[in-house]
Design a protein around this motif. Structure first.
Motif, mmCIF file in Angstrom:
data_model
loop_
_atom_site.group_PDB
_atom_site.id
_atom_site.type_symbol
_atom_site.label_atom_id
_atom_site.label_comp_id
_atom_site.label_asym_id
_atom_site.label_seq_id
_atom_site.Cartn_x
_atom_site.Cartn_y
_atom_site.Cartn_z
ATOM 1 N N LYS A 1 -24.309 -28.498 12.144
ATOM 2 C CA LYS A 1 -25.179 -28.781 13.294
ATOM 3 C C LYS A 1 -24.348 -29.213 14.499
ATOM 4 O O LYS A 1 -23.432 -30.034 14.369
ATOM 5 N N GLY A 2 -24.667 -28.658 15.638
ATOM 6 C CA GLY A 2 -23.943 -28.978 16.854
ATOM 7 C C GLY A 2 -22.697 -28.156 17.063
ATOM 8 O O GLY A 2 -22.107 -28.181 18.148
ATOM 9 N N ARG A 3 -22.264 -27.427 16.040
ATOM 10 C CA ARG A 3 -21.050 -26.604 16.169
ATOM 11 C C ARG A 3 -21.358 -25.108 16.033
ATOM 12 O O ARG A 3 -20.697 -24.277 16.671
ATOM 13 N N PHE A 4 -22.309 -24.758 15.191
ATOM 14 C CA PHE A 4 -22.656 -23.359 14.951
ATOM 15 C C PHE A 4 -23.996 -23.041 15.605
ATOM 16 O O PHE A 4 -24.896 -23.894 15.644
ATOM 17 N N THR A 5 -24.130 -21.821 16.080
ATOM 18 C CA THR A 5 -25.385 -21.356 16.662
ATOM 19 C C THR A 5 -25.713 -19.985 16.115
ATOM 20 O O THR A 5 -24.890 -19.063 16.206
ATOM 21 N N ILE A 6 -26.911 -19.848 15.557
ATOM 22 C CA ILE A 6 -27.364 -18.558 15.058
ATOM 23 C C ILE A 6 -28.297 -17.944 16.089
ATOM 24 O O ILE A 6 -29.103 -18.647 16.714
ATOM 25 N N SER A 7 -28.168 -16.643 16.282
ATOM 26 C CA SER A 7 -29.047 -15.941 17.210
ATOM 27 C C SER A 7 -29.363 -14.566 16.650
ATOM 28 O O SER A 7 -28.689 -14.092 15.728
ATOM 29 N N SER B 1 -37.227 -19.303 15.234
ATOM 30 C CA SER B 1 -36.977 -20.670 14.777
ATOM 31 C C SER B 1 -35.688 -20.713 13.975
ATOM 32 O O SER B 1 -35.415 -19.804 13.189
ATOM 33 N N THR B 2 -34.911 -21.767 14.172
ATOM 34 C CA THR B 2 -33.608 -21.869 13.528
ATOM 35 C C THR B 2 -33.514 -23.106 12.649
ATOM 36 O O THR B 2 -34.236 -24.093 12.839
ATOM 37 N N ASN B 3 -32.585 -23.038 11.713
ATOM 38 C CA ASN B 3 -32.337 -24.149 10.806
ATOM 39 C C ASN B 3 -30.859 -24.150 10.466
ATOM 40 O O ASN B 3 -30.266 -23.068 10.293
ATOM 41 N N TYR B 4 -30.254 -25.331 10.378
ATOM 42 C CA TYR B 4 -28.826 -25.435 10.125
ATOM 43 C C TYR B 4 -28.525 -26.449 9.039
ATOM 44 O O TYR B 4 -29.226 -27.445 8.884
ATOM 45 N N ALA B 5 -27.433 -26.197 8.312
ATOM 46 C CA ALA B 5 -26.924 -27.200 7.402
ATOM 47 C C ALA B 5 -26.376 -28.360 8.233
ATOM 48 O O ALA B 5 -25.861 -28.158 9.341
ATOM 49 N N ASP B 6 -26.486 -29.577 7.689
ATOM 50 C CA ASP B 6 -26.012 -30.750 8.424
ATOM 51 C C ASP B 6 -24.538 -30.618 8.802
ATOM 52 O O ASP B 6 -24.112 -31.095 9.855
ATOM 53 N N VAL C 1 -25.878 -21.857 5.515
ATOM 54 C CA VAL C 1 -25.303 -22.449 6.713
ATOM 55 C C VAL C 1 -26.316 -22.473 7.852
ATOM 56 O O VAL C 1 -26.486 -23.484 8.525
ATOM 57 N N ALA C 2 -26.971 -21.360 8.067
ATOM 58 C CA ALA C 2 -27.918 -21.258 9.180
ATOM 59 C C ALA C 2 -28.913 -20.155 8.882
ATOM 60 O O ALA C 2 -28.602 -19.200 8.169
ATOM 61 N N ALA C 3 -30.113 -20.287 9.464
ATOM 62 C CA ALA C 3 -31.146 -19.279 9.284
ATOM 63 C C ALA C 3 -31.970 -19.171 10.555
ATOM 64 O O ALA C 3 -32.069 -20.140 11.327
ATOM 65 N N MET D 1 -33.490 -14.178 8.648
ATOM 66 C CA MET D 1 -32.114 -13.788 8.356
ATOM 67 C C MET D 1 -31.243 -15.020 8.471
ATOM 68 O O MET D 1 -31.622 -16.011 9.121
ATOM 69 N N GLY D 2 -30.092 -14.966 7.843
ATOM 70 C CA GLY D 2 -29.249 -16.139 7.900
ATOM 71 C C GLY D 2 -27.833 -15.875 7.444
ATOM 72 O O GLY D 2 -27.452 -14.717 7.192
ATOM 73 N N TRP D 3 -27.096 -16.943 7.380
ATOM 74 C CA TRP D 3 -25.710 -16.917 6.923
ATOM 75 C C TRP D 3 -25.503 -17.983 5.868
ATOM 76 O O TRP D 3 -25.992 -19.108 5.991
ATOM 77 N N ALA D 4 -24.764 -17.602 4.853
ATOM 78 C CA ALA D 4 -24.344 -18.542 3.822
ATOM 79 C C ALA D 4 -22.830 -18.410 3.683
ATOM 80 O O ALA D 4 -22.242 -17.436 4.147
ATOM 81 N N ARG D 5 -22.217 -19.385 3.055
ATOM 82 C CA ARG D 5 -20.773 -19.312 2.841
ATOM 83 C C ARG D 5 -20.415 -19.807 1.451
ATOM 84 O O ARG D 5 -21.146 -20.607 0.853
ATOM 85 N N GLN D 6 -19.291 -19.310 0.976
ATOM 86 C CA GLN D 6 -18.810 -19.720 -0.338
ATOM 87 C C GLN D 6 -17.308 -19.921 -0.276
ATOM 88 O O GLN D 6 -16.558 -18.971 -0.018
#
Length: 116
Positions: free
Chosen positions: A64-70, A56-61, A48-50, A34-39
């Motif tokens: 990174k360091g500002r957003f946290t997905i859980s 396991s998580t992945n973030y757009a550059d 943005v994040a998955a 699952m994740g988040w995208a933005r437009q």
């Protein structure tokens, strides 16, 4: 099909925080990541994040360091904690679910506006 309801957007000043939520229902057993995208207006939708089912998580550059997905598997809910928000984070944020058969379902979107 998976039904996604995202919420939590709003207006915040630069440097502030927001937490988005995405509640899943329906065929939740078929969800992989699952994740988040933005437009933003006039721009393409960007991921943005998955987070995978294993956590396991992945973030757009750019976040990174500002957003946290859980992910709370018991509540079938995904969260996006957004800190140190910038005006360039202004966009409609969409929750998404990647399904095990290859499909993708999207939430209806929630507006995030960051004022300078």
């Amino acid at each position: 099909q998976v039904h996604l309801v995202d919420s939590g957007g709003g207006l915040v000043q630069a440097g502030g925080s927001l937490r988005l939520s995405c509640a899943a229902s329906g065929s939740i057993f078929s969800i992989d990541a699952m994740g988040w995208a933005r437009q933003a207006p006039g721009k393409q939708r960007e991921l943005v994040a998955a987070i995978t089912s294993g956590g396991s998580t992945n973030y757009a550059d750019s976040v990174k360091g500002r957003f946290t997905i859980s992910r709370d598997n018991a509540k079938h809910t995904v969260y996006l904690q957004m800190n140190s928000l910038k005006p360039e984070d202004t966009a409609v944020y969409y929750c998404n679910a990647d399904l095990d058969w290859g499909g993708v379902n999207w939430g209806q979107g929630t507006q995030v506006t960051v004022s300078s």
